[in-house]
Design a protein around this motif. Sequence first.
Motif, PDB file in Angstrom:
ATOM      1  N   ARG A 146       0.820  -1.208   0.000  1.00 24.01           N
ATOM      2  CA  ARG A 146       0.000   0.000   0.000  1.00 24.01           C
ATOM      3  C   ARG A 146       0.860   1.267   0.000  1.00 24.01           C
ATOM      4  O   ARG A 146       0.811   2.064   0.937  1.00 24.01           O
ATOM      5  N   PRO A 147       1.643   1.469  -1.060  1.00 25.07           N
ATOM      6  CA  PRO A 147       2.508   2.651  -1.156  1.00 25.07           C
ATOM      7  C   PRO A 147       1.680   3.924  -1.256  1.00 25.07           C
ATOM      8  O   PRO A 147       0.587   3.937  -1.820  1.00 25.07           O
ATOM      9  N   THR A 148       2.233   5.009  -0.715  1.00 27.87           N
ATOM     10  CA  THR A 148       1.465   6.235  -0.577  1.00 27.87           C
ATOM     11  C   THR A 148       1.894   7.371  -1.502  1.00 27.87           C
ATOM     12  O   THR A 148       1.059   8.138  -1.973  1.00 27.87           O
ATOM     13  N   ASP A 149       3.217   7.511  -1.760  1.00 27.60           N
ATOM     14  CA  ASP A 149       3.660   8.695  -2.496  1.00 27.60           C
ATOM     15  C   ASP A 149       4.984   8.405  -3.202  1.00 27.60           C
ATOM     16  O   ASP A 149       5.720   7.486  -2.831  1.00 27.60           O
ATOM     17  N   VAL A 150       5.270   9.225  -4.223  1.00 25.85           N
ATOM     18  CA  VAL A 150       6.521   9.140  -4.977  1.00 25.85           C
ATOM     19  C   VAL A 150       7.122  10.535  -5.059  1.00 25.85           C
ATOM     20  O   VAL A 150       6.406  11.515  -5.279  1.00 25.85           O
ATOM     21  N   ALA A 151       8.446  10.623  -4.890  1.00 22.26           N
ATOM     22  CA  ALA A 151       9.172  11.875  -5.106  1.00 22.26           C
ATOM     23  C   ALA A 151      10.166  11.656  -6.231  1.00 22.26           C
ATOM     24  O   ALA A 151      11.254  11.120  -6.011  1.00 22.26           O
ATOM     25  N   HIS A 196       3.331   9.193   4.790  1.00 22.55           N
ATOM     26  CA  HIS A 196       2.198   9.458   3.905  1.00 22.55           C
ATOM     27  C   HIS A 196       2.544  10.331   2.714  1.00 22.55           C
ATOM     28  O   HIS A 196       1.883  10.249   1.675  1.00 22.55           O
ATOM     29  N   ALA A 197       3.564  11.178   2.828  1.00 27.73           N
ATOM     30  CA  ALA A 197       3.927  12.086   1.741  1.00 27.73           C
ATOM     31  C   ALA A 197       5.408  12.408   1.824  1.00 27.73           C
ATOM     32  O   ALA A 197       6.015  12.355   2.896  1.00 27.73           O
ATOM     33  N   LEU A 198       5.974  12.767   0.660  1.00 30.20           N
ATOM     34  CA  LEU A 198       7.390  13.066   0.548  1.00 30.20           C
ATOM     35  C   LEU A 198       7.602  14.420  -0.130  1.00 30.20           C
ATOM     36  O   LEU A 198       6.792  14.844  -0.960  1.00 30.20           O
ATOM     37  N   ALA A 199       8.707  15.060   0.206  1.00 31.87           N
ATOM     38  CA  ALA A 199       9.181  16.239  -0.524  1.00 31.87           C
ATOM     39  C   ALA A 199      10.702  16.234  -0.442  1.00 31.87           C
ATOM     40  O   ALA A 199      11.268  15.821   0.573  1.00 31.87           O
ATOM     41  N   VAL A 200      11.357  16.675  -1.506  1.00 33.59           N
ATOM     42  CA  VAL A 200      12.815  16.733  -1.548  1.00 33.59           C
ATOM     43  C   VAL A 200      13.219  18.133  -1.995  1.00 33.59           C
ATOM     44  O   VAL A 200      12.789  18.594  -3.057  1.00 33.59           O
ATOM     45  N   ARG A 205      17.650  17.178   0.745  1.00 36.12           N
ATOM     46  CA  ARG A 205      17.027  16.751   1.998  1.00 36.12           C
ATOM     47  C   ARG A 205      15.638  16.180   1.719  1.00 36.12           C
ATOM     48  O   ARG A 205      14.867  16.742   0.942  1.00 36.12           O
ATOM     49  N   VAL A 206      15.337  15.079   2.394  1.00 35.25           N
ATOM     50  CA  VAL A 206      14.077  14.363   2.191  1.00 35.25           C
ATOM     51  C   VAL A 206      13.172  14.620   3.397  1.00 35.25           C
ATOM     52  O   VAL A 206      13.542  14.331   4.540  1.00 35.25           O
ATOM     53  N   TYR A 207      11.982  15.139   3.123  1.00 34.78           N
ATOM     54  CA  TYR A 207      11.000  15.428   4.160  1.00 34.78           C
ATOM     55  C   TYR A 207       9.895  14.365   4.074  1.00 34.78           C
ATOM     56  O   TYR A 207       9.349  14.118   2.999  1.00 34.78           O
ATOM     57  N   ASP A 214       2.425  12.178  13.975  1.00 31.50           N
ATOM     58  CA  ASP A 214       2.190  13.625  14.100  1.00 31.50           C
ATOM     59  C   ASP A 214       3.483  14.430  13.980  1.00 31.50           C
ATOM     60  O   ASP A 214       3.740  15.353  14.776  1.00 31.50           O
ATOM     61  N   ARG A 215       4.263  14.138  12.931  1.00 27.73           N
ATOM     62  CA  ARG A 215       5.526  14.859  12.779  1.00 27.73           C
ATOM     63  C   ARG A 215       5.987  14.813  11.327  1.00 27.73           C
ATOM     64  O   ARG A 215       5.555  13.964  10.540  1.00 27.73           O
ATOM     65  N   VAL A 216       6.874  15.723  11.007  1.00 30.05           N
ATOM     66  CA  VAL A 216       7.621  15.682   9.756  1.00 30.05           C
ATOM     67  C   VAL A 216       9.064  15.338  10.114  1.00 30.05           C
ATOM     68  O   VAL A 216       9.682  16.042  10.927  1.00 30.05           O
ATOM     69  N   GLN A 217       9.585  14.253   9.546  1.00 33.59           N
ATOM     70  CA  GLN A 217      10.981  13.902   9.765  1.00 33.59           C
ATOM     71  C   GLN A 217      11.806  14.331   8.549  1.00 33.59           C
ATOM     72  O   GLN A 217      11.340  14.254   7.411  1.00 33.59           O
ATOM     73  N   VAL A 218      13.024  14.762   8.817  1.00 36.42           N
ATOM     74  CA  VAL A 218      13.913  15.262   7.772  1.00 36.42           C
ATOM     75  C   VAL A 218      15.169  14.398   7.731  1.00 36.42           C
ATOM     76  O   VAL A 218      15.770  14.119   8.776  1.00 36.42           O
TER      77      VAL A 218
END
Length: 319
Positions: A146-151, A196-200, A205-207, A214-218
């Motif tokens: 059940r993959p959620t997102d792609v960056a 649940h979601a990714l941003a680079v 840096r990968v968020y 309940d957090r964003v890890q970097v």
Amino acid sequence: MRITGLAAFAPLLLASAAPAPHYAVVHGWPSLPEGRVLGPCSGVAVTSKGEVLVLHRGNRGTDAKGLVPVKEPVVEVFDAVTGKLKREWGAGLFVVPHGISVGPGDHVWITDTGTSQVFEFAPDGTLLRTLGERGVPGADATHFDRPTDVAPMADGSFYIADGYGNSRVARFAADGKLLFQWGTRGTGTGQFNIPHALAVDRSGRVYVADRVNDRVQVFDPRGRYLTEWKSPAIGRPFGLALLPGNRMAILDGGSNPDKVPDHDGVTIAGLDGRQVEHFGRMGNQDGQFWIAHDIAADRAGNIYVVDIAGQRVQKFARR
């Protein structure tokens, strides 16, 4: 400086004294054909041509039994300025479409939590590549759960958040070879409970929106932990979108007890984790959210948010 985060976490998501950009909902955007409605909207992305891609589930709802695909088109392509529907595609391809991203060449990446697969498409909706085995979950180089997102990255490589079942993030080479992965289920550093979601960002840096924690890890480009953001201001992060000026839009979709969200909203923060602005709240009026699920931004910094329960996409113009 007023602290808005929790004192137990460092770095905090802090209030900034710098002037904040402001966002206002664009009423009447988008413009759907008469009689047309969207299903639960799970994903949104913006192309280099200023087209807004909205991923929804048609009449499927939020879950599915078996591997029966959604019959109607689930990718709606809108003009970012006018909101006019330009085209649609994706009928009969997905069981539970979840996340949508745009990569180099405006290639479109879509995750399907119903089949545990990841798909790459040409801009016109032509299927180019399928990753994962249909309906067979796993945690290796060729299976997902059940993959959620792609960056997608500029060099053709890509990260996949995998997701509901595996709680890992994996990086693949342009040819689809697994390069490395990190993460297990848990609450510790580098662990996830639904990434649940990714941003680079430009530095690599990968968020990761670590939703239930309940957090964003970097992380650095190799998946080494750098820091985390956690505070009432970001709530439960469902989506992430990089903005001009080294800022991040963080979408709070709420804790959703019994599928009724207790909070929703968007926090704008610097890439140092300092809060700049917050807007939106739970509700079904313009500018409000009802289980907000994904967020995207265009080059001008305008923001687009999709709702699962609200079954819509909204545009927020930067002013």
